[in-house]
Design a protein around this motif. Structure first.
Motif, short mmCIF file in Angstrom:
data_model
loop_
_atom_site.label_atom_id
_atom_site.label_comp_id
_atom_site.label_asym_id
_atom_site.label_seq_id
_atom_site.Cartn_x
_atom_site.Cartn_y
_atom_site.Cartn_z
N LYS A 96 9.80 -2.64 -14.59
CA LYS A 96 11.05 -2.42 -13.89
C LYS A 96 10.84 -1.21 -13.00
O LYS A 96 10.58 -0.11 -13.47
CB LYS A 96 12.19 -2.17 -14.88
CG LYS A 96 13.53 -2.10 -14.20
CD LYS A 96 14.64 -2.00 -15.24
CE LYS A 96 15.98 -1.94 -14.54
NZ LYS A 96 17.06 -1.65 -15.48
N THR A 97 10.90 -1.44 -11.69
CA THR A 97 10.75 -0.36 -10.72
C THR A 97 12.01 -0.37 -9.87
O THR A 97 12.27 -1.35 -9.17
CB THR A 97 9.49 -0.54 -9.85
OG1 THR A 97 9.44 -1.85 -9.33
CG2 THR A 97 8.23 -0.30 -10.66
N GLY A 98 12.80 0.69 -9.97
CA GLY A 98 14.09 0.71 -9.30
C GLY A 98 14.98 -0.35 -9.91
O GLY A 98 15.11 -0.43 -11.13
N SER A 99 15.55 -1.20 -9.09
CA SER A 99 16.42 -2.26 -9.59
C SER A 99 15.68 -3.59 -9.73
O SER A 99 16.29 -4.61 -10.06
CB SER A 99 17.62 -2.43 -8.66
OG SER A 99 17.18 -2.81 -7.37
N SER A 100 14.37 -3.59 -9.47
CA SER A 100 13.59 -4.83 -9.53
C SER A 100 12.81 -4.95 -10.83
O SER A 100 12.18 -4.00 -11.28
CB SER A 100 12.58 -4.88 -8.38
OG SER A 100 13.23 -4.89 -7.15
N TRP A 141 11.34 0.49 -18.44
CA TRP A 141 12.53 -0.09 -19.09
C TRP A 141 13.28 0.94 -19.92
O TRP A 141 14.25 0.58 -20.59
CB TRP A 141 12.10 -1.26 -19.98
CG TRP A 141 11.67 -2.43 -19.17
CD1 TRP A 141 10.40 -2.75 -18.80
CD2 TRP A 141 12.51 -3.42 -18.59
NE1 TRP A 141 10.38 -3.88 -18.04
CE2 TRP A 141 11.67 -4.33 -17.90
CE3 TRP A 141 13.88 -3.65 -18.60
CZ2 TRP A 141 12.16 -5.44 -17.21
CZ3 TRP A 141 14.37 -4.76 -17.91
CH2 TRP A 141 13.51 -5.64 -17.23
N GLN A 201 12.29 -13.90 -11.97
CA GLN A 201 11.73 -12.64 -11.49
C GLN A 201 10.41 -12.91 -10.79
O GLN A 201 9.79 -13.95 -10.99
CB GLN A 201 11.57 -11.64 -12.62
CG GLN A 201 10.51 -11.99 -13.63
CD GLN A 201 10.40 -10.91 -14.71
OE1 GLN A 201 11.27 -10.07 -14.86
NE2 GLN A 201 9.35 -10.95 -15.46
N ASN A 211 15.90 3.47 -21.20
CA ASN A 211 17.36 3.55 -20.90
C ASN A 211 17.77 4.96 -20.57
O ASN A 211 17.30 5.90 -20.96
CB ASN A 211 18.16 3.05 -22.11
CG ASN A 211 17.93 1.57 -22.31
OD1 ASN A 211 17.73 0.83 -21.34
ND2 ASN A 211 17.94 1.15 -23.55
#
Length: 148
Positions: free
Chosen positions: A81-85, A146, A9, A148
């Motif tokens: 975690k921002t969006g899918s990154s 993060w 990452q 869910n």
């Protein structure tokens, strides 16, 4: 048992300049992401850099100040975690630097703002707000995005 797959990452670095009880913020513009919001001088870790040297480089590139390595103190690490990154942010603080902070990249930033860490602007990037709150509480680690 299968072969273990390593997860890679990116890393981001942030430099928090403190003057008495105030912190320096930069307002984003023309980037296509969170334009109009405030953050710290920040950027991506580049090959061959330590996270501290990257934060020092970003302070020079974005606000034109020189921070010596011995004047940059580690303050916080955030797994984001921002969006899918997913990425890890490393926040450093300094109360000593050379030069007067100014906008050096007018293609990315509109303005600088000195503000109290207890009176942050509404348009502060949310994970930056969390970092400021955690640093003020003395927390060295947090997670953002993060849920869910």
């Amino acid at each position: 048992m299968g072969e273990r797959e390593r997860y890679m990452q990116s890393a981001a670095v942030f430099m928090i300049l403190r003057k008495d009880t105030q912190i320096l913020l930069l307002q984003r513009q023309f980037t296509g992401w969170m334009d109009g919001h405030f953050s710290f001088p920040a950027g991506a870790l580049e090959a061959g850099e330590t996270v501290k040297s990257a934060a020092i480089r970003e302070a020079l590139e974005e606000v034109g100040v020189t921070v010596r390595p011995q004047d940059a103190a580690f303050a916080h690490m955030m797994h984001c975690k921002t969006g899918s990154s997913a990425w890890t942010g490393y926040f450093f603080t300094s109360v000593k630097w050379g030069g007067e902070p100014r906008v050096c990249e007018s293609d990315k930033h509109a303005d600088i703002l000195w503000c109290e860490s207890t009176m942050l602007p509404d348009n502060l990037i949310p994970y930056v707000r969390q970092a400021v709150e955690m640093i003020d509480r003395g927390e060295a680690y947090s997670e953002f995005g993060w849920e869910n």
